[in-house]
Design a protein around this motif. Structure first.
Motif, PDB file in Angstrom:
ATOM      1  N   TRP A   1      58.962  39.121  -0.786  1.00  0.00           N
ATOM      2  CA  TRP A   1      57.851  39.589   0.042  1.00  0.00           C
ATOM      3  C   TRP A   1      56.690  38.600   0.059  1.00  0.00           C
ATOM      4  CZ3 TRP A   1      59.341  42.821   3.333  1.00  0.00           C
ATOM      5  CH2 TRP A   1      60.262  43.820   3.025  1.00  0.00           C
ATOM      6  N   LEU A   2      56.402  37.959  -1.075  1.00  0.00           N
ATOM      7  CA  LEU A   2      55.355  36.938  -1.072  1.00  0.00           C
ATOM      8  C   LEU A   2      55.781  35.719  -0.263  1.00  0.00           C
ATOM      9  CD1 LEU A   2      53.914  37.037  -4.705  1.00  0.00           C
ATOM     10  CD2 LEU A   2      52.804  37.743  -2.578  1.00  0.00           C
ATOM     11  N   GLY A   3      57.075  35.411  -0.277  1.00  0.00           N
ATOM     12  CA  GLY A   3      57.564  34.338   0.584  1.00  0.00           C
ATOM     13  C   GLY A   3      57.369  34.654   2.057  1.00  0.00           C
ATOM     14  N   ALA A   4      57.642  35.913   2.416  1.00  0.00           N
ATOM     15  CA  ALA A   4      57.404  36.329   3.802  1.00  0.00           C
ATOM     16  C   ALA A   4      55.930  36.249   4.157  1.00  0.00           C
ATOM     17  CB  ALA A   4      57.924  37.750   4.012  1.00  0.00           C
ATOM     18  N   LEU A   5      55.077  36.664   3.215  1.00  0.00           N
ATOM     19  CA  LEU A   5      53.636  36.540   3.447  1.00  0.00           C
ATOM     20  C   LEU A   5      53.223  35.081   3.601  1.00  0.00           C
ATOM     21  CD1 LEU A   5      50.777  37.769   3.530  1.00  0.00           C
ATOM     22  CD2 LEU A   5      50.750  37.640   1.029  1.00  0.00           C
ATOM     23  N   GLY A   6      53.864  34.200   2.829  1.00  0.00           N
ATOM     24  CA  GLY A   6      53.530  32.777   2.899  1.00  0.00           C
ATOM     25  C   GLY A   6      53.805  32.184   4.262  1.00  0.00           C
ATOM     26  N   TRP A   7      55.011  32.398   4.812  1.00  0.00           N
ATOM     27  CA  TRP A   7      55.284  31.778   6.115  1.00  0.00           C
ATOM     28  C   TRP A   7      54.524  32.460   7.244  1.00  0.00           C
ATOM     29  CZ3 TRP A   7      57.317  34.599  10.030  1.00  0.00           C
ATOM     30  CH2 TRP A   7      58.176  35.665   9.744  1.00  0.00           C
ATOM     31  N   VAL A   8      54.180  33.747   7.070  1.00  0.00           N
ATOM     32  CA  VAL A   8      53.342  34.401   8.079  1.00  0.00           C
ATOM     33  C   VAL A   8      51.942  33.781   8.088  1.00  0.00           C
ATOM     34  CG1 VAL A   8      52.181  36.563   8.672  1.00  0.00           C
ATOM     35  CG2 VAL A   8      54.616  36.570   8.133  1.00  0.00           C
ATOM     36  N   LEU A   9      51.387  33.532   6.900  1.00  0.00           N
ATOM     37  CA  LEU A   9      50.063  32.901   6.828  1.00  0.00           C
ATOM     38  C   LEU A   9      50.083  31.496   7.416  1.00  0.00           C
ATOM     39  CD1 LEU A   9      48.875  33.951   3.251  1.00  0.00           C
ATOM     40  CD2 LEU A   9      47.990  34.781   5.426  1.00  0.00           C
ATOM     41  N   LEU A  10      51.123  30.729   7.096  1.00  0.00           N
ATOM     42  CA  LEU A  10      51.174  29.327   7.510  1.00  0.00           C
ATOM     43  C   LEU A  10      51.508  29.156   8.987  1.00  0.00           C
ATOM     44  CD1 LEU A  10      53.020  27.828   4.413  1.00  0.00           C
ATOM     45  CD2 LEU A  10      50.593  27.635   4.960  1.00  0.00           C
ATOM     46  N   LEU A  11      52.288  30.051   9.536  1.00  0.00           N
ATOM     47  CA  LEU A  11      52.724  29.896  10.926  1.00  0.00           C
ATOM     48  C   LEU A  11      51.943  30.772  11.899  1.00  0.00           C
ATOM     49  CD1 LEU A  11      56.628  29.696  10.577  1.00  0.00           C
ATOM     50  CD2 LEU A  11      55.044  27.837  11.116  1.00  0.00           C
ATOM     51  N   VAL A  12      51.698  32.024  11.539  1.00  0.00           N
ATOM     52  CA  VAL A  12      51.094  32.974  12.483  1.00  0.00           C
ATOM     53  C   VAL A  12      49.575  33.010  12.347  1.00  0.00           C
ATOM     54  CG1 VAL A  12      51.071  35.365  13.258  1.00  0.00           C
ATOM     55  CG2 VAL A  12      53.204  34.354  12.445  1.00  0.00           C
ATOM     56  N   VAL A  13      49.098  33.314  11.139  1.00  0.00           N
ATOM     57  CA  VAL A  13      47.646  33.450  10.945  1.00  0.00           C
ATOM     58  C   VAL A  13      46.943  32.127  11.194  1.00  0.00           C
ATOM     59  CG1 VAL A  13      45.851  34.091   9.298  1.00  0.00           C
ATOM     60  CG2 VAL A  13      48.026  35.330   9.303  1.00  0.00           C
ATOM     61  N   GLU A  14      47.534  31.033  10.710  1.00  0.00           N
ATOM     62  CA  GLU A  14      46.938  29.715  10.923  1.00  0.00           C
ATOM     63  C   GLU A  14      46.839  29.373  12.402  1.00  0.00           C
ATOM     64  OE1 GLU A  14      45.633  25.801  10.898  1.00  0.00           O
ATOM     65  OE2 GLU A  14      45.415  27.430   9.473  1.00  0.00           O
ATOM     66  N   MET A  15      47.884  29.703  13.165  1.00  0.00           N
ATOM     67  CA  MET A  15      47.858  29.438  14.598  1.00  0.00           C
ATOM     68  C   MET A  15      46.785  30.260  15.300  1.00  0.00           C
ATOM     69  SD  MET A  15      49.029  27.741  17.121  1.00  0.00           S
ATOM     70  CE  MET A  15      50.511  26.984  16.427  1.00  0.00           C
ATOM     71  N   ILE A  16      46.595  31.508  14.872  1.00  0.00           N
ATOM     72  CA  ILE A  16      45.566  32.358  15.468  1.00  0.00           C
ATOM     73  C   ILE A  16      44.171  31.778  15.200  1.00  0.00           C
ATOM     74  CG2 ILE A  16      44.487  34.637  15.350  1.00  0.00           C
ATOM     75  CD1 ILE A  16      47.254  35.798  14.779  1.00  0.00           C
ATOM     76  N   ILE A  17      43.942  31.347  13.957  1.00  0.00           N
ATOM     77  CA  ILE A  17      42.635  30.754  13.628  1.00  0.00           C
ATOM     78  C   ILE A  17      42.404  29.480  14.421  1.00  0.00           C
ATOM     79  CG2 ILE A  17      41.249  29.741  11.777  1.00  0.00           C
ATOM     80  CD1 ILE A  17      42.600  31.601   9.829  1.00  0.00           C
ATOM     81  N   PHE A  18      43.438  28.654  14.567  1.00  0.00           N
ATOM     82  CA  PHE A  18      43.284  27.395  15.300  1.00  0.00           C
ATOM     83  C   PHE A  18      42.987  27.651  16.777  1.00  0.00           C
ATOM     84  CE2 PHE A  18      45.028  23.844  17.750  1.00  0.00           C
ATOM     85  CZ  PHE A  18      44.369  22.783  17.163  1.00  0.00           C
ATOM     86  N   ILE A  19      43.677  28.609  17.376  1.00  0.00           N
ATOM     87  CA  ILE A  19      43.419  28.931  18.789  1.00  0.00           C
ATOM     88  C   ILE A  19      42.004  29.476  18.961  1.00  0.00           C
ATOM     89  CG2 ILE A  19      44.101  30.440  20.693  1.00  0.00           C
ATOM     90  CD1 ILE A  19      46.971  30.222  19.698  1.00  0.00           C
ATOM     91  N   ALA A  20      41.573  30.323  18.018  1.00  0.00           N
ATOM     92  CA  ALA A  20      40.206  30.843  18.089  1.00  0.00           C
ATOM     93  C   ALA A  20      39.187  29.716  17.970  1.00  0.00           C
ATOM     94  CB  ALA A  20      39.993  31.881  16.985  1.00  0.00           C
ATOM     95  N   GLU A  21      39.473  28.747  17.113  1.00  0.00           N
ATOM     96  CA  GLU A  21      38.562  27.608  16.971  1.00  0.00           C
ATOM     97  C   GLU A  21      38.470  26.807  18.265  1.00  0.00           C
ATOM     98  OE1 GLU A  21      38.064  23.484  14.432  1.00  0.00           O
ATOM     99  OE2 GLU A  21      40.010  24.315  14.952  1.00  0.00           O
ATOM    100  N   GLN A  22      39.612  26.563  18.897  1.00  0.00           N
ATOM    101  CA  GLN A  22      39.602  25.801  20.144  1.00  0.00           C
ATOM    102  C   GLN A  22      38.827  26.516  21.242  1.00  0.00           C
ATOM    103  OE1 GLN A  22      40.938  22.597  20.267  1.00  0.00           O
ATOM    104  NE2 GLN A  22      41.044  23.064  18.078  1.00  0.00           N
ATOM    105  N   ALA A  23      38.821  27.861  21.183  1.00  0.00           N
ATOM    106  CA  ALA A  23      38.114  28.628  22.204  1.00  0.00           C
ATOM    107  C   ALA A  23      36.617  28.733  21.924  1.00  0.00           C
ATOM    108  CB  ALA A  23      38.715  30.036  22.307  1.00  0.00           C
TER     109      ALA A  23
END
Length: 219
Positions: free
Chosen positions: A159-181
């Motif tokens: 479960w922590l592994g699943a949380l890890g790739w979600v943070l690195l792939l999904v949450v990080e992408m959301i933060i980056f898109i918000a920053e660009q906007a």
């Protein structure tokens, strides 16, 4: 050295990405090297079910899924270590004066925003999360029957592994898109800064070449 500069939106987004990336990298490292995936066993456990360990192609070589998930696990761990170190550097040591230094500004203008901290963090985190996602998916696919029969047998590493790739792939992408906007592009300001440096350097070189000639004049 000033730590944790959070005075503007650029610094806050950079710090947020660094924290998300560091948390994701710690989750990946924990998942790779701990055995609590399924029934107190993990990536490095020798499973007895050989049918689920490999898929055989009639017209090609044998694809060993167990070895593949371990290879991707090691790659993701190495990437997580380097990405975590990069997150610490950008969170604690990178300031607004760093990005506007002369050498870094010239690099940014030559390579676009590829060397900007948040973009570099996105690239490294995406690679780390992708490699671990491959390992995590292969493990899930191999043991899908056992997981379906006893869902509660999945442990903290899974479960922590699943949380890890979600943070690195999904949450990080959301933060980056918000920053660009939200955050304006800094390249026009950097171009102006480089132009002012060029003008000042030309004026300085002209004055240096002018004064010696003036001092050698005889009355």
């Amino acid at each position: 050295m000033k730590l944790l500069e959070l005075g503007d939106s650029i610094s806050r987004f950079r710090f947020s990405q660094s924290c998300v990336g560091l948390a994701g990298c710690l989750c990946v490292c924990y998942a790779v090297w701990t055995p609590f995936w399924l029934k107190e066993r993990g990536l490095w456990t020798e499973w007895n079910n050989t049918k689920s360990d490999q898929t055989i192609r009639k017209d090609g070589p044998v694809f060993n899924a167990l070895e593949a998930e371990r290879v991707f696990g090691v790659l993701s761990f190495l990437m997580a270590v380097s990405t975590g170190a990069l997150c610490l550097v950008f969170a604690l040591c990178w300031t607004s004066t760093t990005v506007r230094s002369y050498s870094n500004t010239r690099s940014l203008l030559m390579a676009g925003q590829a060397l900007y901290p948040t973009t570099l963090l996105l690239l490294t985190m995406a690679c780390t999360g992708f490699f671990f996602l491959l390992s995590w998916s292969l493990f899930t696919y191999q043991h899908r029957e056992e997981i379906r029969q006893d869902f509660s047998s999945l442990g903290s590493s899974y479960w922590l592994g699943a949380l890890g790739w979600v943070l690195l792939l999904v949450v990080e992408m959301i933060i980056f898109i918000a920053e660009q906007a939200v955050v304006p592009d800094i390249l026009p300001d950097l171009e102006k800064a480089v132009e002012s440096w060029r003008i000042s350097s030309k004026a300085r070189s002209f004055s240096d070449s002018y004064h010696p000639a003036y001092s050698n004049m005889t009355p």
